[in-house]
Scaffold this motif. Structure first.
Motif, PDB file in Angstrom:
ATOM      1  N   UNK A 166      -2.109  35.746  32.545  1.00 49.10           N
ATOM      2  CA  UNK A 166      -3.446  35.186  32.362  1.00 49.10           C
ATOM      3  C   UNK A 166      -3.834  34.315  33.547  1.00 49.10           C
ATOM      4  N   UNK A 167      -2.889  33.491  34.021  1.00 51.20           N
ATOM      5  CA  UNK A 167      -3.153  32.672  35.192  1.00 51.20           C
ATOM      6  C   UNK A 167      -3.433  33.500  36.422  1.00 51.20           C
ATOM      7  N   UNK A 168      -2.719  34.621  36.571  1.00 48.25           N
ATOM      8  CA  UNK A 168      -2.941  35.511  37.713  1.00 48.25           C
ATOM      9  C   UNK A 168      -4.363  36.074  37.685  1.00 48.25           C
ATOM     10  N   UNK A 169      -4.820  36.461  36.504  1.00 51.35           N
ATOM     11  CA  UNK A 169      -6.179  36.999  36.398  1.00 51.35           C
ATOM     12  C   UNK A 169      -7.206  35.915  36.729  1.00 51.35           C
ATOM     13  N   UNK A 170      -6.927  34.684  36.299  1.00 48.14           N
ATOM     14  CA  UNK A 170      -7.840  33.576  36.596  1.00 48.14           C
ATOM     15  C   UNK A 170      -7.898  33.283  38.092  1.00 48.14           C
ATOM     16  N   UNK A 171      -6.791  33.501  38.811  1.00 48.57           N
ATOM     17  CA  UNK A 171      -6.800  33.314  40.266  1.00 48.57           C
ATOM     18  C   UNK A 171      -7.832  34.232  40.896  1.00 48.57           C
ATOM     19  N   UNK A 172      -7.857  35.508  40.460  1.00 47.35           N
ATOM     20  CA  UNK A 172      -8.842  36.446  40.980  1.00 47.35           C
ATOM     21  C   UNK A 172     -10.259  36.049  40.626  1.00 47.35           C
ATOM     22  N   UNK A 173     -10.479  35.643  39.381  1.00 45.99           N
ATOM     23  CA  UNK A 173     -11.821  35.237  38.965  1.00 45.99           C
ATOM     24  C   UNK A 173     -12.297  33.996  39.727  1.00 45.99           C
ATOM     25  N   UNK A 174     -11.388  33.040  39.935  1.00 43.66           N
ATOM     26  CA  UNK A 174     -11.765  31.818  40.641  1.00 43.66           C
ATOM     27  C   UNK A 174     -12.134  32.117  42.088  1.00 43.66           C
ATOM     28  N   UNK A 175     -11.385  33.024  42.729  1.00 36.66           N
ATOM     29  CA  UNK A 175     -11.734  33.415  44.097  1.00 36.66           C
ATOM     30  C   UNK A 175     -13.078  34.129  44.122  1.00 36.66           C
ATOM     31  N   UNK A 176     -13.319  34.957  43.112  1.00 31.81           N
ATOM     32  CA  UNK A 176     -14.616  35.640  43.015  1.00 31.81           C
ATOM     33  C   UNK A 176     -15.743  34.626  42.856  1.00 31.81           C
ATOM     34  N   UNK A 177     -15.501  33.573  42.090  1.00 33.29           N
ATOM     35  CA  UNK A 177     -16.522  32.547  41.873  1.00 33.29           C
ATOM     36  C   UNK A 177     -16.908  31.861  43.174  1.00 33.29           C
ATOM     37  N   UNK A 178     -15.970  31.753  44.115  1.00 33.70           N
ATOM     38  CA  UNK A 178     -16.281  31.120  45.392  1.00 33.70           C
ATOM     39  C   UNK A 178     -17.060  32.045  46.318  1.00 33.70           C
ATOM     40  N   UNK A 179     -17.041  33.338  46.020  1.00 33.66           N
ATOM     41  CA  UNK A 179     -17.745  34.314  46.854  1.00 33.66           C
ATOM     42  C   UNK A 179     -19.060  34.731  46.225  1.00 33.66           C
ATOM     43  N   UNK A 180     -19.032  34.971  44.927  1.00 30.66           N
ATOM     44  CA  UNK A 180     -20.196  35.511  44.225  1.00 30.66           C
ATOM     45  C   UNK A 180     -20.303  34.846  42.862  1.00 30.66           C
ATOM     46  N   UNK A 181     -20.719  33.579  42.858  1.00 33.59           N
ATOM     47  CA  UNK A 181     -20.778  32.810  41.622  1.00 33.59           C
ATOM     48  C   UNK A 181     -21.936  33.283  40.750  1.00 33.59           C
ATOM     49  N   UNK A 182     -21.632  33.663  39.528  1.00 31.96           N
ATOM     50  CA  UNK A 182     -22.668  33.980  38.552  1.00 31.96           C
ATOM     51  C   UNK A 182     -22.171  33.558  37.179  1.00 31.96           C
ATOM     52  N   UNK A 183     -23.074  33.595  36.211  1.00 25.74           N
ATOM     53  CA  UNK A 183     -22.737  33.111  34.869  1.00 25.74           C
ATOM     54  C   UNK A 183     -21.622  33.922  34.233  1.00 25.74           C
ATOM     55  N   UNK A 184     -21.547  35.214  34.531  1.00 21.04           N
ATOM     56  CA  UNK A 184     -20.519  36.055  33.927  1.00 21.04           C
ATOM     57  C   UNK A 184     -19.132  35.626  34.370  1.00 21.04           C
ATOM     58  N   UNK A 185     -18.967  35.315  35.650  1.00 20.48           N
ATOM     59  CA  UNK A 185     -17.664  34.874  36.144  1.00 20.48           C
ATOM     60  C   UNK A 185     -17.270  33.557  35.492  1.00 20.48           C
ATOM     61  N   UNK A 186     -18.194  32.627  35.391  1.00 16.69           N
ATOM     62  CA  UNK A 186     -17.902  31.339  34.759  1.00 16.69           C
ATOM     63  C   UNK A 186     -17.554  31.527  33.283  1.00 16.69           C
ATOM     64  N   UNK A 187     -18.283  32.403  32.605  1.00 14.51           N
ATOM     65  CA  UNK A 187     -17.993  32.670  31.189  1.00 14.51           C
ATOM     66  C   UNK A 187     -16.585  33.228  31.015  1.00 14.51           C
ATOM     67  N   UNK A 188     -16.185  34.142  31.902  1.00 18.13           N
ATOM     68  CA  UNK A 188     -14.847  34.711  31.822  1.00 18.13           C
ATOM     69  C   UNK A 188     -13.783  33.650  32.073  1.00 18.13           C
ATOM     70  N   UNK A 189     -14.011  32.789  33.044  1.00 21.37           N
ATOM     71  CA  UNK A 189     -13.048  31.721  33.313  1.00 21.37           C
ATOM     72  C   UNK A 189     -12.927  30.784  32.115  1.00 21.37           C
ATOM     73  N   UNK A 190     -14.043  30.453  31.487  1.00 23.34           N
ATOM     74  CA  UNK A 190     -13.997  29.608  30.297  1.00 23.34           C
ATOM     75  C   UNK A 190     -13.266  30.307  29.156  1.00 23.34           C
TER      76      UNK A 190
END
Length: 564
Positions: free
Chosen positions: A173-197
């Motif tokens: 789960x932490x590994x998947x969050x690493x990818x999402x967090x990096x994506x948030x720094x490149x292409x931040x949108x509500x969907x990425x934040x929702x997934x991280x939450x």
């Protein structure tokens, strides 16, 4: 050749390249045959009277022998040569009656029941692969925020799946969050934040269910099984290979849930990487989400400090692998943990200090530095041939990412030079198998810490190999060769004539290669698997989650070593 199941019920015992476009083989009982293919201009796909890409068996009267499989001659996108390729994944050789190569990217086949199928090779970029991974396999591996593998009751059939619960669910789960967090720094949108939450809620649950402040569970699930979906159900079976120490416990703090104990340093590394990267990436845009993630980082770090650099469970005893203190790491029994665990605890203290400014974390860091921890991180990868553990790469590079993002150049109590050498040396050793995730983390760390100036520390790589172009090419080659099929099929490369066996077996006493095969010719799975493995896999009864690829792709995008 590509990995996966390919030999039906009888394996090929020998094979030789014959005249151009032919491959001769020898099967059990000395049955011989030949595979052939021709260019698209010469084949006749409609009448099927062109040379067939099926064996001409000398001891079988049938048009094709059911024990042999189909080869394709094609052009690999990750390699410049045109070579024979063995189709990866599950193959149905027993059902193919005839097949012909139409061109370099297409194979037509007639099945024994009269059906016709076409296998096509199509071009796709990394952005397409990311969209596929985010939409196709992800729902099968997202169980109330937990990311883990799936069990397939029918081998290879992903339409019916069951979630599996095991010792590394927090890590995946932490590994998947690493990818999402990096994506948030490149292409931040509500969907990425929702997934991280969404995943953050599960990570917090792992702390709540134990009842021990700052202690995360390995995994958690409902005490009474209930359907996750129409095609998935919860399993109460204990994970394999854990022995009697690791067990499921009914939670006294979150009624209706049970949790898996004996939390390891692997779980902690996954938590710290996923939680810290979430806090770091959302600190400015979504401070409340960032703070929630940072609170767990601080809680876990405080737990380790309160218990003299150890992880203590509900029995008030140290967990099997939860130790980072000098007394444990100087022990001869733990020599191979000395380097990775030193990187881990130093990075956790840096993260906690960076977020809170509390001097107790700086003091703890300086205490460990005086005990030799900053020297230990320089030699953190044990390179003896019989003890190369690729989990140690995971347990080193994920904390290095945390340290890099937490580090501030005005911290004069940290030896920047020793971190420079540690990062450079560790990456040089690991880079031989072209790991995109570790390479991207190393690139980011070197941009933050800088490269070591002393020439004696640059002992493996030439200037050409260390060039940015080579770095980018290796990352792209790695990411583009991961198969879309994440099912755990068996594979065996030991019969191949184009690979070399290592004279040293791996730490599990299994044969391994000195030839690095693309990921679609071996099991991809996880970052902690042996990239030189010669054989392995399963029977198609499980499917890995795609978090390993997603983390590698988005961290490479963040490091700007690949583009979409």
């Amino acid at each position: 050749f590509q990995g996966g199941r390919w030999c039906g019920s009888s394996p090929i015992v020998d094979l030789q390249f014959g005249p151009p476009a032919t491959l001769d083989f020898v099967a059990p009982q000395q049955t011989t045959g030949r595979f052939q293919t021709v260019s698209g201009e010469e084949a006749e796909p409609i009448s099927w009277d062109g040379p067939q890409l099926v064996p001409e068996c000398t001891k079988c009267d049938e048009d094709t022998c059911p024990n042999f499989n189909v080869f394709i001659q094609g052009h690999s996108t990750s390699r410049s040569d045109c070579s024979w390729k063995l189709v990866g994944g599950r193959t149905q050789s027993d059902h193919i009656a005839s097949a012909a190569a139409i061109n370099m990217a297409s194979l037509w086949a007639i099945t024994k029941d009269g059906g016709i199928c076409v296998i096509n090779i199509t071009a796709a970029n990394l952005a397409w692969s990311e969209q596929w991974h985010a939409s196709e396999p992800y729902p099968r591996h997202n169980f109330r925020g937990m990311v883990s593998a799936s069990s397939l009751p029918i081998a290879g059939n992903t339409s019916a799946f069951e979630p599996t619960f095991g010792e590394s669910d927090g890590l995946w789960t932490g590994m998947y969050m690493v990818g999402l967090a990096a994506k948030a720094q490149i292409n931040l949108d509500d969907n990425v934040v929702d997934l991280l939450q969404h995943h953050l809620q599960y990570m917090k649950l792992l702390y709540d269910v134990t009842g021990v402040p700052g202690l995360p569970a390995r995994s958690a699930q409902l005490s009474s099984p209930s359907p996750v979906s129409n095609t998935a159900k919860l399993s109460l079976e204990s994970p394999p290979r854990l022995g009697n120490r690791c067990k499921w416990i009914n939670s006294t703090t979150v009624p209706g849930w049970m949790w898996l104990d004996d939390t390891s340093s692997d779980t902690v590394a996954g938590h710290m990487a996923g939680l810290w990267s979430t806090a770091f990436s959302l600190k400015q845009s979504h401070p409340h989400v960032a703070q929630a993630a940072a609170d767990l980082v601080i809680s876990l770090t405080d737990h380790i400090l309160r218990h003299n650099f150890t992880l203590v469970d509900e029995t008030e005893q140290r967990t099997t692998w939860g130790f980072w203190g000098p007394a444990d790491l100087v022990s001869e029994d733990n020599y191979d943990e000395r380097g990775p665990n030193s990187v881990q605890i130093l990075s956790y203290l840096m993260a906690a200090f960076a977020w809170t400014g509390d001097a107790k974390y700086q003091a703890a860091y300086q205490q460990l530095s005086k005990a030799g921890y900053e020297d230990a991180i320089i030699n953190n990868k044990i390179t003896t041939p019989d003890d190369d553990n690729y989990s140690d790469d995971e347990l080193t590079f994920l904390p290095m990412m945390v340290a890099c993002e937490a580090y501030s150049k005005n911290w004069d109590w940290i030896s920047r030079e020793k971190w420079q050498v540690a990062i450079q040396r560790t990456w040089e050793i690991a880079s031989v198998y072209k790991p995109s995730l570790w390479s991207s983390i190393s690139a980011i760390c070197q941009s933050k810490f800088g490269k070591p100036q002393a020439l004696e520390y640059r002992f493996l790589w030439s200037a050409e190999q260390d060039s940015g172009l080579n770095w980018r090419n290796n990352c792209f080659e790695d990411l583009s060769s991961w198969p879309l099929d994440w099912i755990d099929w068996d594979y065996n490369t030991t019969m191949r004539h184009d690979v070399a066996l290592d004279p040293y077996r791996d730490r599990g006493n299994k044969l391994q290669l000195t030839t690095l095969l693309p990921r679609n010719e071996r099991t991809a799975g996880r970052w902690n698997s042996n990239p030189w493995s010669s054989a392995g896999g399963g029977n198609g009864g499980s499917e890995f989650d795609s978090g390993a690829w997603m983390a590698g792709y988005w961290m490479c995008r963040k490091a700007m070593v690949v583009t979409a």
